[in-house]
Motif scaffolding. Structure first.
Motif, PDB file in Angstrom:
ATOM      1  N   MET A  67       0.727  -1.263  -0.126  1.00 42.27           N
ATOM      2  CA  MET A  67      -0.137   0.143   0.121  1.00 42.27           C
ATOM      3  C   MET A  67       0.837   1.216   0.007  1.00 42.27           C
ATOM      4  SD  MET A  67      -1.584   0.102   3.838  1.00 42.27           S
ATOM      5  CE  MET A  67      -1.866   1.958   4.098  1.00 42.27           C
ATOM      6  N   MET A  68       2.178   1.088   0.315  1.00 38.19           N
ATOM      7  CA  MET A  68       2.893   2.420   0.378  1.00 38.19           C
ATOM      8  C   MET A  68       3.411   2.770  -1.077  1.00 38.19           C
ATOM      9  SD  MET A  68       3.551   3.038   3.540  1.00 38.19           S
ATOM     10  CE  MET A  68       4.720   4.055   3.840  1.00 38.19           C
TER      11      MET A  68
ATOM     12  N   ARG B 129      -2.618  15.983   5.633  1.00 39.68           N
ATOM     13  CA  ARG B 129      -1.623  15.095   6.337  1.00 39.68           C
ATOM     14  C   ARG B 129      -0.659  14.781   4.678  1.00 39.68           C
ATOM     15  NH1 ARG B 129      -0.867  14.468  11.186  1.00 39.68           N
ATOM     16  NH2 ARG B 129      -2.440  15.528  12.498  1.00 39.68           N
TER      17      ARG B 129
ATOM     18  N   PRO C 199      -1.867  14.520  16.610  1.00 37.61           N
ATOM     19  CA  PRO C 199      -3.359  14.069  16.966  1.00 37.61           C
ATOM     20  C   PRO C 199      -3.410  13.493  18.322  1.00 37.61           C
ATOM     21  CG  PRO C 199      -2.464  12.968  15.101  1.00 37.61           C
ATOM     22  CD  PRO C 199      -1.524  14.152  15.345  1.00 37.61           C
ATOM     23  N   SER C 200      -2.391  12.549  18.832  1.00 37.14           N
ATOM     24  CA  SER C 200      -2.356  11.806  20.143  1.00 37.14           C
ATOM     25  C   SER C 200      -2.453  12.803  21.164  1.00 37.14           C
ATOM     26  CB  SER C 200      -1.288  10.793  20.332  1.00 37.14           C
ATOM     27  OG  SER C 200      -0.156  11.528  20.306  1.00 37.14           O
TER      28      SER C 200
ATOM     29  N   ARG D 283      -4.442  15.417  21.090  1.00 37.40           N
ATOM     30  CA  ARG D 283      -5.908  15.470  21.394  1.00 37.40           C
ATOM     31  C   ARG D 283      -6.101  17.293  21.825  1.00 37.40           C
ATOM     32  NH1 ARG D 283      -5.068  10.364  22.068  1.00 37.40           N
ATOM     33  NH2 ARG D 283      -6.843   8.757  21.623  1.00 37.40           N
TER      34      ARG D 283
ATOM     35  N   PHE E  21      -8.793  15.383  16.001  1.00 28.02           N
ATOM     36  CA  PHE E  21      -7.756  15.489  17.064  1.00 28.02           C
ATOM     37  C   PHE E  21      -7.072  16.533  16.894  1.00 28.02           C
ATOM     38  CE2 PHE E  21      -8.930  10.972  16.470  1.00 28.02           C
ATOM     39  CZ  PHE E  21      -9.275  10.687  17.733  1.00 28.02           C
TER      40      PHE E  21
ATOM     41  N   GLN F 256       2.171   5.072  16.674  1.00 30.04           N
ATOM     42  CA  GLN F 256       0.916   5.753  16.453  1.00 30.04           C
ATOM     43  C   GLN F 256       0.609   6.103  14.847  1.00 30.04           C
ATOM     44  OE1 GLN F 256       0.384  10.053  16.812  1.00 30.04           O
ATOM     45  NE2 GLN F 256       1.875   9.955  18.890  1.00 30.04           N
TER      46      GLN F 256
ATOM     47  N   ILE G 232      -2.705   8.038  12.027  1.00 32.50           N
ATOM     48  CA  ILE G 232      -4.023   8.647  11.691  1.00 32.50           C
ATOM     49  C   ILE G 232      -4.277   8.415  10.413  1.00 32.50           C
ATOM     50  CG2 ILE G 232      -2.902  10.991  11.599  1.00 32.50           C
ATOM     51  CD1 ILE G 232      -5.649  11.648  13.293  1.00 32.50           C
TER      52      ILE G 232
ATOM     53  N   LEU H 156      -7.568   7.322  14.884  1.00 35.60           N
ATOM     54  CA  LEU H 156      -6.259   7.345  15.462  1.00 35.60           C
ATOM     55  C   LEU H 156      -5.861   6.040  16.237  1.00 35.60           C
ATOM     56  CD1 LEU H 156      -3.659   9.424  16.588  1.00 35.60           C
ATOM     57  CD2 LEU H 156      -5.116   9.765  18.634  1.00 35.60           C
TER      58      LEU H 156
ATOM     59  N   GLU I  64      -3.224   4.055  18.320  1.00 34.55           N
ATOM     60  CA  GLU I  64      -2.154   4.059  19.389  1.00 34.55           C
ATOM     61  C   GLU I  64      -1.509   2.718  20.120  1.00 34.55           C
ATOM     62  OE1 GLU I  64      -2.637   8.511  21.427  1.00 34.55           O
ATOM     63  OE2 GLU I  64      -4.525   7.131  21.230  1.00 34.55           O
TER      64      GLU I  64
ATOM     65  N   ARG J 153      -5.038   0.972  20.883  1.00 34.06           N
ATOM     66  CA  ARG J 153      -6.100   1.818  21.178  1.00 34.06           C
ATOM     67  C   ARG J 153      -6.442   2.634  19.956  1.00 34.06           C
ATOM     68  NH1 ARG J 153      -4.911   5.449  25.863  1.00 34.06           N
ATOM     69  NH2 ARG J 153      -4.157   6.902  24.571  1.00 34.06           N
TER      70      ARG J 153
ATOM     71  N   THR K  80      -9.088   5.343  18.423  1.00 29.75           N
ATOM     72  CA  THR K  80     -10.260   6.269  18.601  1.00 29.75           C
ATOM     73  C   THR K  80     -10.579   6.796  17.488  1.00 29.75           C
ATOM     74  OG1 THR K  80      -8.573   6.866  20.454  1.00 29.75           O
ATOM     75  CG2 THR K  80     -10.384   8.411  20.298  1.00 29.75           C
TER      76      THR K  80
ATOM     77  N   GLN L 277      -7.272  -0.483   6.944  1.00 29.42           N
ATOM     78  CA  GLN L 277      -6.207   0.361   6.281  1.00 29.42           C
ATOM     79  C   GLN L 277      -5.236   0.594   7.440  1.00 29.42           C
ATOM     80  OE1 GLN L 277      -8.262   3.809   4.660  1.00 29.42           O
ATOM     81  NE2 GLN L 277      -6.642   4.011   3.324  1.00 29.42           N
TER      82      GLN L 277
ATOM     83  N   ALA M  32      -3.010  -1.839   8.585  1.00 30.33           N
ATOM     84  CA  ALA M  32      -2.063  -2.215   7.716  1.00 30.33           C
ATOM     85  C   ALA M  32      -0.929  -1.165   7.909  1.00 30.33           C
ATOM     86  CB  ALA M  32      -2.609  -2.263   6.395  1.00 30.33           C
ATOM     87  N   MET M  33      -1.267   0.082   8.125  1.00 32.49           N
ATOM     88  CA  MET M  33      -0.501   0.925   8.192  1.00 32.49           C
ATOM     89  C   MET M  33       0.332   0.972   9.860  1.00 32.49           C
ATOM     90  SD  MET M  33      -1.437   4.950   9.258  1.00 32.49           S
ATOM     91  CE  MET M  33      -2.154   4.768  10.775  1.00 32.49           C
TER      92      MET M  33
ATOM     93  N   GLU N 128       6.348  -1.868   7.415  1.00 31.61           N
ATOM     94  CA  GLU N 128       7.805  -1.844   7.752  1.00 31.61           C
ATOM     95  C   GLU N 128       8.340  -2.828   8.619  1.00 31.61           C
ATOM     96  OE1 GLU N 128       8.384   2.649   8.133  1.00 31.61           O
ATOM     97  OE2 GLU N 128       6.643   2.590   6.685  1.00 31.61           O
TER      98      GLU N 128
END
Lengths: 314, 103
Positions: A1-2, A19, A37-38, A40, A55, B20, B22, B34, B36, B76, B78, B95, B98-99, B103
């Motif tokens: 997918m990259m 992004r 985003p983490s 928040r 976020f 993490q 997004i 998101l 994490e 986690r 969100t 998706q 997979a992200m 790697e």
């Protein structure tokens, strides 16, 4: 997918998210996000209206490298609430500009003296009312203070929401503006003009009219934008680097007076024109009728030679 | 705003080391997710904020299907929802894993 880098660099700026733009625009792997985003850091107002929050409150801020040069950057997400400026999203941009203002210079590891605003916005977030209005005026003040302190602030306009209302004002406060064909700028958007002045004044459903007047090609030709970028990550990279190579106009009284003089002269010259093509003819462009469908490279050649399109009044 | 909190146990931990990530945008018919890597073991925590009321059972069904297919242990997740359809939600979740596993 990259995706590989070459494919990413050729992808559309218009269709990308904030992004994706940051990732496709900067040198690979150099972006460091502030208040990601983490953490928040979200709008405190939207829940009152039972509206979903984001976020990052619709703006990605951070630093990275553009062809090896250190830059600060803010990218608006035009699809989240029309890319609007709220209390939090505004504060993130203001903080970025103040950090650049207070920096001693571009030395290794220091805060860069270049700020790129990837605008994609209809203006103030109406749900946040005064906080949104204040955010826009504080950003404009922060741009002026940063420019006075030697910072170059560029507006990059090529997103689905364009740069209207407060975003139009903010772009006009920047040192320079880079725009693509699909990028549109103005203060009052087409629908606002039609609502207030009637359909005879401006028919907002006539897309070809809207694009020819508000769109990037016209803005570039009449001197409202300083560089034209093809609608790709590479297009914006190349155009931004070329603009950064030139000395940005200083934010002085002389520059403002020169800008007022330029706008008055433009009003005298083009004020009687009824559409974009007649303005282009008045500017002496022989192929005025062909501008709309012209290839980017041919268009850029014409724009770069045009006196009215190139000035240091801003 | 409807808030949903779901605890699941996956078959295994999601592979990879990415902390993490997004995906998506909060727009009409879309959502932002998101991811994490902060949960111990094979547990998976999912938190959803959605303006659409009365669809708990659909969310539960989509999430159970996702857990069975992807095994996102240790994550986690969100969600800020903008009224996305179940197929869009399922696609974004897959998706995302997979992200996180790339790697």
């Amino acid at each position: 997918m990259m995706q590989d880098i070459a494919t990413e660099r050729k992808s559309s700026w218009l269709q990308a998210t904030a992004r994706q733009r940051v990732s496709g625009f900067l040198d690979k792997g150099t972006f460091v996000e502030f208040l990601g985003p983490s953490e928040r850091v979200q709008s405190p107002h939207l829940s009152l209206f039972d509206l979903p929050r984001a976020f990052d409150d619709g703006v990605v801020v951070g630093r990275g490298k553009l062809d090896g040069k250190d830059v600060l950057l803010a990218a608006q997400e035009g699809k989240f609430m029309g890319g609007t400026f709220g209390e939090v999203s505004g504060a993130k941009i203001i903080g970025l500009l103040r950090a650049a203002r207070d920096s001693d210079g571009d030395k290794e590891g220091g805060v860069p003296k270049t700020v790129l605003l990837l605008l994609d916005s209809g203006g103030v977030r109406l749900q946040e009312a005064n906080a949104g209005e204040l955010a826009v005026s504080e950003i404009m003040r922060a741009i002026v203070e940063a420019r006075r302190a030697g910072v170059t602030v560029l507006a990059l306009v090529g997103g689905t929401s364009g740069a209207f209302g407060g975003a139009g004002l903010i772009s006009a406060t920047c040192s320079r503006i880079v725009i693509s064909e699909a990028g549109r700028t103005g203060v009052s958007g087409p629908e606002v003009i039609e609502t207030n002045k009637g359909v005879e004044e401006f028919d907002s459903s006539n897309k070809s009219l809207v694009w020819s007047v508000d769109g990037g090609k016209n803005r570039r030709l009449i001197g409202g934008a300083d560089a034209f970028a093809p609608d790709t990550m590479d297009g914006f990279r190349t155009a931004t680097l070329a603009v950064l190579d030139r000395v940005a106009p200083p934010c002085t009284l002389e520059t403002l007076q020169a800008e007022h003089g330029r706008l008055a002269a433009r009003q005298d010259k083009l004020g009687a024109c009824s559409d974009a093509v007649s303005m282009w003819k008045t500017l002496g462009i022989a192929e005025a009728e062909a501008i709309r469908d012209m290839e980017d490279s041919d268009f850029m050649r014409i724009a770069d030679q045009l006196k009215e399109a190139n000035h240091d009044a801003r | 705003m409807e808030m949903l909190k779901v605890q699941k146990v996956a078959k295994r931990r999601a592979v990879g080391v990415r902390e993490q990530g997004i995906l998506g945008v909060v727009a009409s018919g879309n959502l932002e997710v998101l991811f994490e890597r902060v949960v111990p073991g094979t547990a998976c925590e999912i938190e959803i904020a959605t303006p659409m009321k009365g669809y708990d059972h659909i969310w539960q069904a989509v999430l159970q299907d996702f857990i069975d297919r992807c095994s996102p242990g240790g994550l986690r997740i969100t969600i800020n929802d903008g009224g996305a359809r179940p197929d869009t939600v399922a696609l974004r979740l897959m998706q995302g894993v997979a992200m996180m596993e790339a790697e």
